[in-house]
Design a protein around this motif. Sequence first.
Motif, PDB file in Angstrom:
ATOM      1  N   UNK A 414     -11.712   8.988   1.438  1.00 53.12           N
ATOM      2  CA  UNK A 414     -10.538   8.775   1.960  1.00 53.12           C
ATOM      3  C   UNK A 414      -8.976   9.299   1.053  1.00 53.12           C
ATOM      4  N   UNK A 415      -8.055   9.338   2.049  1.00 55.90           N
ATOM      5  CA  UNK A 415      -6.798  10.190   0.934  1.00 55.90           C
ATOM      6  C   UNK A 415      -5.398   9.221   1.733  1.00 55.90           C
ATOM      7  N   UNK A 416      -5.892   8.016   1.637  1.00 53.71           N
ATOM      8  CA  UNK A 416      -4.930   6.774   1.995  1.00 53.71           C
ATOM      9  C   UNK A 416      -4.149   6.902   0.799  1.00 53.71           C
ATOM     10  N   UNK A 417      -4.820   6.935  -0.688  1.00 57.05           N
ATOM     11  CA  UNK A 417      -3.842   5.918  -1.792  1.00 57.05           C
ATOM     12  C   UNK A 417      -2.852   7.837  -2.026  1.00 57.05           C
ATOM     13  N   UNK A 418      -3.080   8.945  -0.978  1.00 61.43           N
ATOM     14  CA  UNK A 418      -1.878   9.460  -1.434  1.00 61.43           C
ATOM     15  C   UNK A 418      -1.375  10.754  -0.609  1.00 61.43           C
ATOM     16  N   UNK A 419      -0.944   9.135   0.741  1.00 60.34           N
ATOM     17  CA  UNK A 419      -0.631   9.541   1.707  1.00 60.34           C
ATOM     18  C   UNK A 419       1.100   9.813   1.081  1.00 60.34           C
ATOM     19  N   UNK A 420       2.593  10.196   1.837  1.00 61.92           N
ATOM     20  CA  UNK A 420       3.308  10.782   1.124  1.00 61.92           C
ATOM     21  C   UNK A 420       4.362   9.338   2.035  1.00 61.92           C
ATOM     22  N   UNK A 421       3.803   8.415   3.188  1.00 56.23           N
ATOM     23  CA  UNK A 421       4.278   7.015   2.866  1.00 56.23           C
ATOM     24  C   UNK A 421       3.985   6.348   1.957  1.00 56.23           C
ATOM     25  N   UNK A 422       3.386   6.046   0.933  1.00 63.17           N
ATOM     26  CA  UNK A 422       3.582   4.787   0.165  1.00 63.17           C
ATOM     27  C   UNK A 422       4.622   4.948  -0.555  1.00 63.17           C
ATOM     28  N   UNK A 423       5.745   5.709  -1.071  1.00 65.02           N
ATOM     29  CA  UNK A 423       6.685   5.899  -1.328  1.00 65.02           C
ATOM     30  C   UNK A 423       7.898   5.024  -0.436  1.00 65.02           C
ATOM     31  N   UNK A 424       7.427   5.458   0.853  1.00 67.49           N
ATOM     32  CA  UNK A 424       8.454   4.068   1.741  1.00 67.49           C
ATOM     33  C   UNK A 424       8.219   2.576   1.549  1.00 67.49           C
ATOM     34  N   UNK A 425       6.960   2.366   1.459  1.00 71.40           N
ATOM     35  CA  UNK A 425       6.768   1.071   0.990  1.00 71.40           C
ATOM     36  C   UNK A 425       7.084   0.598  -1.318  1.00 71.40           C
ATOM     37  N   UNK A 426       6.919   1.728  -1.529  1.00 71.29           N
ATOM     38  CA  UNK A 426       7.146   0.584  -3.085  1.00 71.29           C
ATOM     39  C   UNK A 426       8.318   2.555  -3.373  1.00 71.29           C
ATOM     40  N   UNK A 427       9.494   1.719  -4.210  1.00 73.63           N
ATOM     41  CA  UNK A 427      10.452   2.194  -4.360  1.00 73.63           C
ATOM     42  C   UNK A 427      10.192   2.488  -5.528  1.00 73.63           C
ATOM     43  N   UNK A 428      10.239   1.504  -6.584  1.00 73.87           N
ATOM     44  CA  UNK A 428       9.222   2.147  -8.044  1.00 73.87           C
ATOM     45  C   UNK A 428       7.800   2.196  -7.833  1.00 73.87           C
ATOM     46  N   UNK A 429       7.122   3.276  -9.005  1.00 75.63           N
ATOM     47  CA  UNK A 429       5.984   3.254  -9.109  1.00 75.63           C
ATOM     48  C   UNK A 429       5.786   3.608 -11.081  1.00 75.63           C
ATOM     49  N   UNK A 430       4.946   4.038 -11.412  1.00 78.06           N
ATOM     50  CA  UNK A 430       4.167   4.574 -12.425  1.00 78.06           C
ATOM     51  C   UNK A 430       2.963   4.889 -12.044  1.00 78.06           C
ATOM     52  N   UNK A 431       2.818   6.123 -12.997  1.00 73.28           N
ATOM     53  CA  UNK A 431       1.146   6.562 -13.330  1.00 73.28           C
ATOM     54  C   UNK A 431       0.426   5.821 -13.964  1.00 73.28           C
ATOM     55  N   UNK A 432      -0.673   5.661 -13.881  1.00 72.77           N
ATOM     56  CA  UNK A 432      -1.740   4.145 -14.814  1.00 72.77           C
ATOM     57  C   UNK A 432      -2.739   5.418 -15.095  1.00 72.77           C
ATOM     58  N   UNK A 433      -2.914   6.626 -15.215  1.00 72.97           N
ATOM     59  CA  UNK A 433      -3.761   7.145 -16.109  1.00 72.97           C
ATOM     60  C   UNK A 433      -3.312   7.104 -17.561  1.00 72.97           C
ATOM     61  N   UNK A 434      -4.323   6.769 -18.204  1.00 73.98           N
ATOM     62  CA  UNK A 434      -4.531   6.884 -20.420  1.00 73.98           C
ATOM     63  C   UNK A 434      -3.742   8.046 -20.538  1.00 73.98           C
ATOM     64  N   UNK A 435      -4.849   9.245 -20.033  1.00 78.98           N
ATOM     65  CA  UNK A 435      -4.147  10.818 -20.769  1.00 78.98           C
ATOM     66  C   UNK A 435      -3.715  11.166 -19.650  1.00 78.98           C
TER      67      UNK A 435
END
Length: 435
Positions: A414-435
């Motif tokens: 599934x490519x839903x997590x990578x769609x461009x539209x996500x940035x319209x829905x959430x203005x502030x976002x931060x990485x969740x990776x550990x490394x």
Amino acid sequence: MSSRELKRVDVAIVGGGIIGCAIAWYLSGRGLSVGVYEKGRIAGEQSGKNSGFVRKQGRDRREMPLIKRSLDLWNRIDAEIGDVTGFRASGIIALASDEDKLGRMRDWLEIAREFDVDSTLVASSGIRSVNPGLQAPFLGGLYTPSDARAEPSLAAPAIARALARKGADVRENCLVEGLLMQAGKVAGIVTEQGEVRAETVVVAAGLWSGVFLRRYGISVPQVDLRVSVGRTAPFDHGIALPTIFDKALVRPRHDGGLTIAPGLQGPLDYDAAFRSLRYAPRYVRTLFASREGTRVNIGRHFWDDGRMVSAYLSGALDRYEALRVPHVPANGGVLESSRAAAKAAFGITDDMELVETWACRIDITPDGVPVLDQVLDRGNLVIATGMSGHGFGISLGVGDTLAELIDTGATTIPLEPFRLERFRERFFAAPQNVL
């Protein structure tokens, strides 16, 4: 063909980095004709200048299906293309110097179990059993035996050569000036050498993707970080396991030397640029989370980048040379600190000088994961950008998945997590990776 028509292909790809080449390779395997059009040289920017880790460990949960597919494909890519990428499944270890980092590594093991990844948390007493050359003490580490490494300077060029042998149209020094539109639909691309007719266009131009797409009303939030890297000459270092810790990244090279880069605490350089100002507020949380590992610099790059963007958009051939493969200066002080830390950590008595240093600019999205999307209101336009420093390892998985999308209209992953539209829905976002 008309005098301005250069080629007809099923899929035209803007950008000849590892992502563009991987997409083209797996499309060709599905029987589609492809063209790769690169403004400079194949893998001339971040694709050929990164640290060369191919890892599952520490990744954002959203990327895990893609990197697992990618590792499977990396394991057989040399045989498929009949060339050398420097790939080796050597394992990777990330070391923790403090309890907070070790705790985050321990928490990440839940993701490893979810995706059946062979990562383990190694105690301080067990580190030397998996990394015998290490001399410095650490609290523990995250070890993944099935993770790997490859050589950035070899990989994408090798795939590009294989594409050319299969009849793909692979062109360097061929800047894509824009989309070719017909009846409101993408019909190909316009390059400095002529028009390329295509059923589908993929924009995989790294940091230049946002500049290219903005002309068509498509906003992709990207900023770039400058990552400095160096290499030693071949010598008997005895290091077999790629290692990263707070002060350095150390990777055995295909030629017998070592690649050295900043570690988990960087620092990486954010060189302010005019094009990134519009997106700067989106990165507040990201910068706060990594404030110790990021240096903010305001200087010459602000103006130099503006001139390159102007040249990119100008349509003037005589202005293109400066942006073919932009020179990115390495941060010598950072690399010297990383070199010294690596030398001390492994107890190396050799002078271990860096015989070559360089830097690349990696394009970062606000949440640290890529944009992989089919822009439906533009018809057959696919975006593959914003790899956020993870693109080399994940490249073959991205290439295979997007080839599946273009060929069939759907994907197994599934490519839903990578769609461009996500940035319209959430203005502030931060990485969740550990490394």
